[in-house]
Design an enzyme around this catalytic site. Structure first.
Site, mmCIF file in Angstrom:
data_model
loop_
_atom_site.group_PDB
_atom_site.id
_atom_site.type_symbol
_atom_site.label_atom_id
_atom_site.label_comp_id
_atom_site.label_asym_id
_atom_site.label_seq_id
_atom_site.Cartn_x
_atom_site.Cartn_y
_atom_site.Cartn_z
ATOM 1 N N ARG A 17 37.915 37.304 38.289
ATOM 2 C CA ARG A 17 39.313 36.853 39.577
ATOM 3 C C ARG A 17 39.164 37.159 40.872
ATOM 4 O O ARG A 17 39.369 38.431 41.413
ATOM 5 C CB ARG A 17 40.777 37.346 39.019
ATOM 6 C CG ARG A 17 42.316 37.015 39.868
ATOM 7 C CD ARG A 17 43.545 37.804 39.001
ATOM 8 N NE ARG A 17 43.710 38.619 39.728
ATOM 9 C CZ ARG A 17 44.131 39.997 39.567
ATOM 10 N NH1 ARG A 17 43.924 40.721 38.542
ATOM 11 N NH2 ARG A 17 43.809 41.059 40.323
ATOM 12 N N GLU A 64 40.355 40.931 47.617
ATOM 13 C CA GLU A 64 38.552 41.423 47.146
ATOM 14 C C GLU A 64 38.667 40.190 45.239
ATOM 15 O O GLU A 64 39.353 39.517 45.430
ATOM 16 C CB GLU A 64 39.218 42.697 46.558
ATOM 17 C CG GLU A 64 40.405 42.321 45.334
ATOM 18 C CD GLU A 64 40.945 43.293 44.823
ATOM 19 O OE1 GLU A 64 40.079 44.825 45.043
ATOM 20 O OE2 GLU A 64 41.589 43.309 44.421
ATOM 21 N N ASN A 97 37.384 40.774 41.375
ATOM 22 C CA ASN A 97 37.417 41.958 40.945
ATOM 23 C C ASN A 97 36.239 40.954 39.156
ATOM 24 O O ASN A 97 36.392 40.460 39.214
ATOM 25 C CB ASN A 97 38.912 41.528 39.992
ATOM 26 C CG ASN A 97 40.407 42.223 40.723
ATOM 27 O OD1 ASN A 97 40.511 43.255 41.451
ATOM 28 N ND2 ASN A 97 40.664 41.455 41.770
ATOM 29 N N SER A 148 43.528 40.962 35.212
ATOM 30 C CA SER A 148 44.324 41.548 34.295
ATOM 31 C C SER A 148 45.424 39.965 34.960
ATOM 32 O O SER A 148 44.942 39.360 35.324
ATOM 33 C CB SER A 148 45.066 42.604 34.666
ATOM 34 O OG SER A 148 45.985 43.448 35.682
ATOM 35 N N LYS A 159 33.889 47.271 46.132
ATOM 36 C CA LYS A 159 33.877 46.995 47.562
ATOM 37 C C LYS A 159 33.131 47.020 48.777
ATOM 38 O O LYS A 159 32.329 46.194 49.532
ATOM 39 C CB LYS A 159 34.991 47.956 48.429
ATOM 40 C CG LYS A 159 36.342 47.847 47.808
ATOM 41 C CD LYS A 159 36.958 46.792 47.264
ATOM 42 C CE LYS A 159 38.350 47.095 46.239
ATOM 43 N NZ LYS A 159 37.949 47.152 44.688
ATOM 44 N N LYS A 196 39.016 50.600 52.301
ATOM 45 C CA LYS A 196 39.420 50.734 50.575
ATOM 46 C C LYS A 196 38.120 51.459 50.153
ATOM 47 O O LYS A 196 37.149 51.159 50.782
ATOM 48 C CB LYS A 196 38.680 49.145 50.634
ATOM 49 C CG LYS A 196 40.045 48.210 50.992
ATOM 50 C CD LYS A 196 39.993 47.239 50.080
ATOM 51 C CE LYS A 196 40.518 45.787 50.368
ATOM 52 N NZ LYS A 196 40.852 44.753 49.682
ATOM 53 N N GLU A 244 39.200 50.025 42.085
ATOM 54 C CA GLU A 244 39.573 48.757 41.275
ATOM 55 C C GLU A 244 40.938 49.662 40.653
ATOM 56 O O GLU A 244 41.412 51.096 40.117
ATOM 57 C CB GLU A 244 39.507 47.974 40.107
ATOM 58 C CG GLU A 244 37.413 47.400 40.145
ATOM 59 C CD GLU A 244 38.208 46.601 41.124
ATOM 60 O OE1 GLU A 244 39.437 46.104 41.799
ATOM 61 O OE2 GLU A 244 36.922 46.384 42.169
ATOM 62 N N GLY A 245 41.984 48.741 40.033
ATOM 63 C CA GLY A 245 43.556 49.245 39.759
ATOM 64 C C GLY A 245 44.535 49.359 39.870
ATOM 65 O O GLY A 245 45.888 49.968 40.494
ATOM 66 N N ARG A 289 51.075 36.839 42.668
ATOM 67 C CA ARG A 289 51.748 39.042 42.920
ATOM 68 C C ARG A 289 52.592 38.694 43.997
ATOM 69 O O ARG A 289 52.018 38.335 45.000
ATOM 70 C CB ARG A 289 50.675 39.213 42.565
ATOM 71 C CG ARG A 289 50.753 40.656 40.996
ATOM 72 C CD ARG A 289 49.390 41.380 41.333
ATOM 73 N NE ARG A 289 48.503 40.835 42.261
ATOM 74 C CZ ARG A 289 47.164 41.506 41.820
ATOM 75 N NH1 ARG A 289 46.799 43.076 41.246
ATOM 76 N NH2 ARG A 289 46.371 40.732 42.656
#
Length: 482
Positions: free
Chosen positions: A130, A147, A149, A154, A311, A369, A373-374, A457
């Site tokens: 993603r 970024e 992923n 998710s 990253k 950064k 992740e998360g 989002r």
């Protein structure tokens, strides 16, 4: 109007009258729960109950040209990640400083080196990716990549129901002519078809697909929607869920290096956990990750795909001349370079020192950064300067990257949260678009390469982080405008 924060128009005039709004919110909450746009509560966790996931009541406007740009570049990004993941020299050189100061990335890299030196058992990898973007108002409202992923990408499940949700909301408001501006979203089917394609490549009709999950799963609906969709698309394929600890306790390799869990052969491993240090409380979990990596199972992600999503790799790809190592067509290179924002490494060299000084001089321009992740791990604004002052003379700084802050346009709408007020307040918001991609292949050839769907989002404009699972963002869908 601030030049830095222009406003996008709302899809319909707001505010909505209070009586209409209150009734609409009640219906919308029930629609969300009854169609799987839900999560388990972190405050009052129970396996027997759900809350609706936070959502934006009206779809947020998004420039259609930039939406199409994000969709079109995804298959090029899939190819780029795939080629990066299969270039040992590049991964080793890029991560050599980071793995010495970041224990988590270092442990991942040890597994990578081990399986590379032993000889990779399963050459085919499955990428369920993603790529996330925000509109940058300082670049003529062009998308810029936040970024990419490569692990636990998710919300493909729940996001698929959001256009249907917003169609319902607009119908309730009598805005039937607006519905055509909501793009179709088939992320769930696309991601699950990718897993089934990998299952077919494995070639054992009795083998199962393994989901690696957290000890406690809050985002249960998104995960289960994938599981149920796989069963719907192919009723003969069984999905099992296990934690890394359970794999450590009950997993083994047979004489053919097939992964056996509780007597079942595993064909495909889909990691929804394993992307942060807390998922590895002991050596057992790291041993489980190595066991899976040594196995015949096709992994999403393989360890090299996981590393390709760090990253530090993202920052290295933004350097002049690097994309040309992986992509041959000038048009592809230009389309990828066009979505990059300014990314700077913090190595102990002339360029790293310059980046440190930029962060100290203009901290509001940047995001700091780590390799995580998360959500919830980044530093913004004055914090950038504070953290940089603490680590500027330490090797620790090489584990971080500096990214130019994207300044997205604002939109106005209603964010609805569990236990929030009804009617919800009208607020200023910013949105982040995610595009899902599927790629399957080995170092020699790419077998499948597709863009399969999207998610949006949205968060209040004053919040730095926007993760829905982390509790800060809200699910949304794009309302495309010219």
């Amino acid at each position: 109007m601030s030049q830095k924060n222009p406003h996008l128009p709302s899809c319909i005039p707001v505010p909505i009258s209070e009586d209409v709004l209150k009734e609409l919110v009640e219906k919308a909450k029930d629609w969300a729960i009854m169609h799987g746009a839900a999560m388990r509560s972190k405050a009052c966790f129970s396996e027997d109950s759900l809350n609706f996931a936070p959502f934006v009541l009206l779809p947020s406007t998004f420039p259609s040209k930039e939406f199409r740009r994000a969709v079109e570049v995804q298959i090029i990004l899939n190819e780029l990640v795939h080629r990066v993941a299969h270039n040992r020299e590049f991964l080793t050189t890029t991560l050599k400083e980071t793995i010495q100061v970041d224990e988590f990335t270092g442990n991942l890299f040890k597994i990578y080196e081990t399986v590379q030196d032993e000889g990779v058992t399963q050459r085919v990898a499955l990428g369920l990716l993603r790529s996330d973007y925000m509109i940058h108002s300082e670049y003529a409202n062009h998308i810029k990549q936040v970024e990419i992923n490569t692990i636990a990408s998710s919300f493909g499940g729940i996001a698929t129901s959001l256009p249907r949700f917003h169609r319902y909301v607009l119908q309730e408001l009598g805005c039937f002519e607006h519905i055509q501006n909501l793009p179709e979203n088939n992320a769930l089917a696309g991601l699950c078809q990718g897993m089934l394609e990998a299952w077919k490549i494995y070639g054992d009709p009795k083998a199962v697909i393994l989901f690696i999950v957290e000890d406690v799963t809050y985002n249960i609906c998104d995960q289960r929607l994938h599981e149920f969709k796989i069963r719907e698309l192919n009723p003969h394929v069984k999905v099992i869920r296990r934690t890394l600890t359970q794999v450590g306790d009950n997993g083994s390799l047979n004489s053919n290096n097939e992964l056996i869990i509780d007597g079942l052969v595993v064909s495909v491993i889909y990691f929804r956990a394993g992307y942060e240090p807390g998922h590895y409380p002991s050596k057992k979990e790291w041993d489980a990750r190595l066991l899976m990596e040594r196995s015949q199972a096709i992994k999403s992600p393989s360890i090299q795909y996981h590393l390709a999503g760090t990253k530090k790799v993202q920052q290295a790809l933004a350097k002049s001349g690097i994309l040309e190592l992986f992509l041959t067509e000038a048009k592809k290179i230009e389309s990828v370079r066009d979505i990059f924002t300014g990314l700077y490494g913090l190595d102990f060299d002339e360029f790293g020192d310059q980046a440190v000084q930029m962060a100290l001089n203009e901290p509001d321009r940047f995001v700091l950064k780590p390799q995580r992740e998360g959500g919830g791990n980044n530093f913004y604004g004055s914090e950038v300067r504070e953290v940089m002052l603490q680590m500027k003379d330490s090797r620790e700084r090489t584990a971080w990257i500096l990214m130019e802050r994207i300044l997205p346009p604002l939109s106005t709408g209603y964010i609805v949260r569990p236990a929030g007020s009804n009617p919800p307040p009208l607020c200023e918001m910013v949105s982040e678009l995610g595009i899902f991609g599927v790629i399957i292949g080995d170092s020699e050839k790419i077998l499948v390469n597709k863009q399969v769907g999207h998610m949006l989002r949205t968060k209040v404009s004053t919040a730095n982080e926007g993760g829905v699972a982390a509790g800060l963002g809200a699910l949304d869908s794009p309302y495309l405008i010219d």
